[in-house]
Design a protein around this motif. Structure first.
Motif, mmCIF file in Angstrom:
data_model
loop_
_atom_site.group_PDB
_atom_site.id
_atom_site.type_symbol
_atom_site.label_atom_id
_atom_site.label_comp_id
_atom_site.label_asym_id
_atom_site.label_seq_id
_atom_site.Cartn_x
_atom_site.Cartn_y
_atom_site.Cartn_z
ATOM 1 N N ASP A 646 63.496 118.989 68.318
ATOM 2 C CA ASP A 646 62.036 118.996 68.385
ATOM 3 C C ASP A 646 61.466 118.743 66.989
ATOM 4 O O ASP A 646 61.884 119.364 65.994
ATOM 5 C CB ASP A 646 61.522 120.333 68.919
ATOM 6 C CG ASP A 646 61.878 120.531 70.384
ATOM 7 O OD1 ASP A 646 62.173 119.516 71.053
ATOM 8 O OD2 ASP A 646 61.880 121.686 70.861
ATOM 9 N N GLU A 683 60.877 114.513 70.469
ATOM 10 C CA GLU A 683 62.302 114.821 70.651
ATOM 11 C C GLU A 683 63.088 113.684 70.010
ATOM 12 O O GLU A 683 63.530 112.746 70.666
ATOM 13 C CB GLU A 683 62.641 114.960 72.147
ATOM 14 C CG GLU A 683 61.982 116.158 72.800
ATOM 15 C CD GLU A 683 62.398 116.334 74.257
ATOM 16 O OE1 GLU A 683 63.509 115.886 74.607
ATOM 17 O OE2 GLU A 683 61.613 116.892 75.038
ATOM 18 N N GLU A 720 54.273 107.928 76.671
ATOM 19 C CA GLU A 720 55.683 107.808 76.326
ATOM 20 C C GLU A 720 55.913 107.371 74.878
ATOM 21 O O GLU A 720 57.067 107.389 74.418
ATOM 22 C CB GLU A 720 56.378 106.822 77.276
ATOM 23 C CG GLU A 720 56.393 107.275 78.717
ATOM 24 C CD GLU A 720 57.118 106.271 79.615
ATOM 25 O OE1 GLU A 720 57.476 105.197 79.104
ATOM 26 O OE2 GLU A 720 57.313 106.589 80.796
ATOM 27 N N LYS A 794 60.104 110.602 73.143
ATOM 28 C CA LYS A 794 61.397 111.210 73.480
ATOM 29 C C LYS A 794 62.453 110.123 73.429
ATOM 30 O O LYS A 794 62.337 109.096 74.103
ATOM 31 C CB LYS A 794 61.329 111.845 74.866
ATOM 32 C CG LYS A 794 62.610 112.511 75.296
ATOM 33 C CD LYS A 794 62.436 113.152 76.670
ATOM 34 C CE LYS A 794 63.715 113.832 77.129
ATOM 35 N NZ LYS A 794 63.572 114.436 78.478
#
Length: 797
Positions: A646, A683, A720, A794
């Motif tokens: 993270d 992430e 995203e 991510k």
């Protein structure tokens, strides 16, 4: 439905129909024989009973005689003859010869008349001879009638021969009727039965005529007086033989009879004969059922069917025929004649155009009398359709017409022919050599590419075409033509070994339906790839493709790949050596510089401390460069591994600000940063993200002029991805450094390595790339330069 299937269905119907007809006609033929025999015997019976003016002379098969004394008196002889030859001197020579010839030739049959001769002192004598057709065994075969003209000879009485002759006459009459298998009886107009034969007694279960009369039983009831009167008028008064269909119960079963009524010899009573036609009626009923079934079956056929009777009129047609002719169904249902139907169809343009229609129509109608075998012809209609027409004799007489619509079939054949021609031309113009082998190994299709490649021109010239030849024959001929037998001895090369396999194993591959793909070196040193592919229909397709160019390209690529592997290995060795050879002395310089500045070896003057500070700063810069080079090399070699965790961009931005604070302060520059509120926790690899942003700010700081402000911001692109932007006023960047930066972002690596700032930007681009992101630069002529890093929130492998 194709015409062959229609013919098959109609043929089955015809077989059943013919079988039924055969049974009917066979039974009718047998009954006709019985009736003919009965009528012959009854006719002879008439003659026997009508002997008032003439006397019989009975002649047996062996020539022996039976006669009465009255017959001998008419012949004017006293000695009783035993054989017909004893009468040779009684008749004139010519008359005797004719009679003897008639008796000796039974095949002549019938009656012989016209013999009249004069006797001395005894008037004229007329002689007539009757042949008794199919005479029962033990009965006479001929009867010679003797009649005196104009008066009959009278005698004193009958002697033994006269009694014998009359007895023979009576026995023969009764015997003939009793030998018949059909009931015979004689009755009066009042209905009273005068005589019955044995078949009649058996039918009514009677013992004798008296038993029948006493029990008042009869085979055929004639209770209605008007019916008996009608039969009497027709038979006795009008002297006509009549027949009617009657039913009777015989042995507990209902039987159908054809009853024939004939006038009895006394011209007052009626002679009746009952012929059992039950089987014929059953056969006719079955025939009617067959005909009805035929109508239903043929009416369901998609192919037009029509049947014309012997009178040339339409007796049957199905709906398909009505649509073909275009004639109203009410007209067809009236049994239109074949001639009129052709005229109607011509008027509706439903017949092929004819130069001489009348002659063509006459030829069609002549088939009713001259057609023995089926005739097939093709009708090309004016409307564009085509029909195949089969005309054949019908079992019941007339013609049977079967039609098959060939329009779609001909169009399909034409399409297939066109497609075949196109495919043939396409096949011939292919660069590949192609051969199609059937499941039996014979060649079905090929182009001349394989002929030229395998040097089969001589073989093709000898046989005309290779189609039909077996694959083994073609392989052997190719091996011989190419001279590969001796060349391949001891050869282990994969390509050259495939030369031999292609010709020696091809037959086995095709029979076993194996799929193969190998390379083959042709005699002209061209590299060919051959492929054997089994097809769904059982055949196998052989193709040979020239892959020389691609083979050479692959070889060159393989060599280059090997060279690149060598370069990469050398690069890795260089990085490892550089990491050791450069960092080891550099760490020593940094360490000793720190010791000297801290005064561990004695106090230094201010100028010396400043000089050592410059050395320390240069060593840190060199260490930073070496670290960037190593990171870039690791990333580009694909050996970098990401530690996903993270990442909070606010913390990262704050840390980067602290890391670049001294660098920017020396240039009197500053860094301003902001993170949008909707930016989530990332992430990603946190360490490399920090390194990326530090290198980004450091790169811009290195190329900017003093007192510059670097703006760093993070915004959300979508759910995203995220975008980090670094901007600076355009006028604060040297044009040369700006061009170098631009080329670095555009991935011109050689130029990028010329400066530390470009090396930092190269590292930025590499880190963004391994996170599946990208780097872009936007320039405004009079305002800011903005570098944008776009990468996913991510990381997804």
């Amino acid at each position: 439905m194709p015409l062959e299937q229609t013919i098959y269905v109609v043929g089955l119907i015809a077989i059943v129909l013919l079988a039924a007809l055969f049974i009917v006609f066979y039974r009718l033929y047998k009954d006709k024989i019985q009736v003919t025999l009965l009528e012959t015997q009854l006719d002879l019976f008439d003659r026997w009973l009508n002997t008032r003016s003439r006397q019989p002379l009975w002649v047996y098969e062996d020539g022996s005689l039976d006669y009465s004394k009255k017959a001998l008196d008419l012949l004017n002889i006293s000695t009783a003859p035993a054989h017909f030859s004893d009468l040779q001197n009684v008749f004139p020579h010519k008359i005797y010869a004719e009679i003897d010839l008639f008796i000796q030739s039974p095949s002549r049959g019938g009656t012989l008349t016209g013999f009249i001769f004069e006797r001395e002192g005894n008037g004229t004598l007329s002689v007539t001879i009757d042949h008794i057709d199919k005479s029962p065994s033990g009965m006479p075969s001929y009867v010679v009638w003797l009649e005196k003209n104009p008066k009959r000879v009278t005698g004193a009485g009958d002697d033994l021969h006269e009694v014998k002759a009359l007895k023979t006459q009576l026995d023969l009459t009764s015997g003939v009727l009793n030998t018949l298998s059909v009931p015979v009886w004689i009755w009066e107009t009042s209905g009273t039965v005068l005589y019955v034969n044995n078949a009649y007694l058996k039918a009514v279960d009677g013992k004798s005529l008296d038993d029948v009369l006493s029990r008042k039983i009869s085979l055929i009831e004639q209770k209605e007086p008007h019916r008996r009167d009608r039969i009497y008028r027709n038979v006795v008064e009008n002297k006509r033989t009549t027949q009617e269909r009657q039913y009777a119960i015989v042995e507990g079963q209902r039987r159908a009879y054809m009853v024939i009524h004939k006038s009895a010899p006394d011209q007052k009573s009626i002679l009746s004969i009952a012929i059992d036609i039950t089987a014929e009626e059953d056969a006719l009923s079955e025939l009617n059922r067959v005909l009805e079934s035929q109508s239903v079956t043929l009416n369901r056929l998609a192919s037009p069917v029509a049947i014309f009777g012997p009178d040339q009129r339409l007796t049957f047609y199905n709906q398909s025929f009505q649509r073909l002719t275009g004639v109203e169904e009410t007209v067809l249902a009236e049994r239109i004649s074949h001639n009129d139907l052709l005229e109607e169809m011509r008027a509706l343009r439903r017949l092929p155009e004819q130069v001489d229609f009348k002659q063509w129509k006459d030829n069609v109608l002549k088939q009713y009398v001259g057609l023995l075998e089926p005739v097939e012809e093709t009708w090309h209609m004016p409307v564009g359709s085509t029909y195949r027409v089969l005309t054949q004799p019908h079992p019941l007489g007339g013609l049977l017409l079967l039609f098959e619509d060939m329009t779609d079939k001909l169009a399909l054949e034409q399409s297939v022919h066109t497609l075949t021609a196109v495919q043939s031309q396409t096949l011939e113009n292919l660069q590949e050599a192609v051969a199609l082998f059937g499941s039996d190994g014979s060649l079905k299709l090929y182009n001349h590419g394989i002929v030229d490649l395998w040097n089969l021109q001589d073989l093709e010239g000898q046989v005309g075409t290779l189609v039909g030849m077996h694959v083994q024959q073609i392989s052997d001929a190719a091996l011989s033509a190419l001279g590969l037998h001796s060349e391949l001895e001891g050869v282990q090369s994969r390509i050259l070994q495939a030369n031999l396999d292609l010709f020696t194993q091809l037959s086995g591959w095709i029979s076993q339906r194996d799929q193969r793909r190998e390379n083959w070196r042709a005699p002209n040193d061209r590299i060919m790839e051959y492929s054997v592919v089994p097809l769904p229909d059982g055949s196998s397709l052989l193709t040979l493709t020239d892959i020389t160019d691609s083979f050479n390209i692959q070889l060159a690529l393989r060599e280059r790949s090997q060279a690149l592997e060598t370069t990469a290995r050398m690069k890795s060795d260089f990085i490892a050596n550089m990491a050791y050879e450069l960092r080891t002395p550099l760490n020593s310089i940094i360490g000793f510089s720190d010791l000297l500045i801290q005064g561990l070896y004695g106090s230094l003057k201010d100028q010396q401390i400043d000089t050592l500070g410059s050395v320390r700063e240069a060593a840190d810069g060199l260490n930073h460069l070496i670290t960037n080079v190593l990171n870039i090399a690791v990333i580009d070699s694909g050996e970098a591994e990401l530690a996903i965790e993270d990442v909070d961009l606010i913390e990262v931005f704050s840390l980067v600000e602290d890391m670049t604070l001294d660098q920017l302060r020396r240039r009197k520059s500053q860094m301003l940063w902001s993170v949008a509120e909707d930016v989530p926790t990332l992430e990603l690899d946190g360490t490399r993200i920090k390194q990326m942003l530090y290198s980004l700010v450091s790169s811009i700081g290195n190329i900017s002029k003093p007192k510059a402000t670097i703006s760093l911001s993070a915004t959300l692109v979508d759910s995203e991805s995220i975008q980090v932007s670094a901007s600076i006023v355009r006028t604060l960047v040297d044009p040369y450094d700006l061009d170098s930066l631009r080329r670095t972002i555009d991935q011109e690596r050689t130029v990028a390595l010329q400066s530390a700032g470009s090396l930092d930007m190269t590292l930025v681009r590499s880190i963004v790339s391994i996170h599946n992101g990208y780097v872009t630069m936007h320039e405004n002529q009079n305002e800011n330069i903005e570098i944008q890093l776009t990468f996913p929130i991510k990381f997804i492998q």
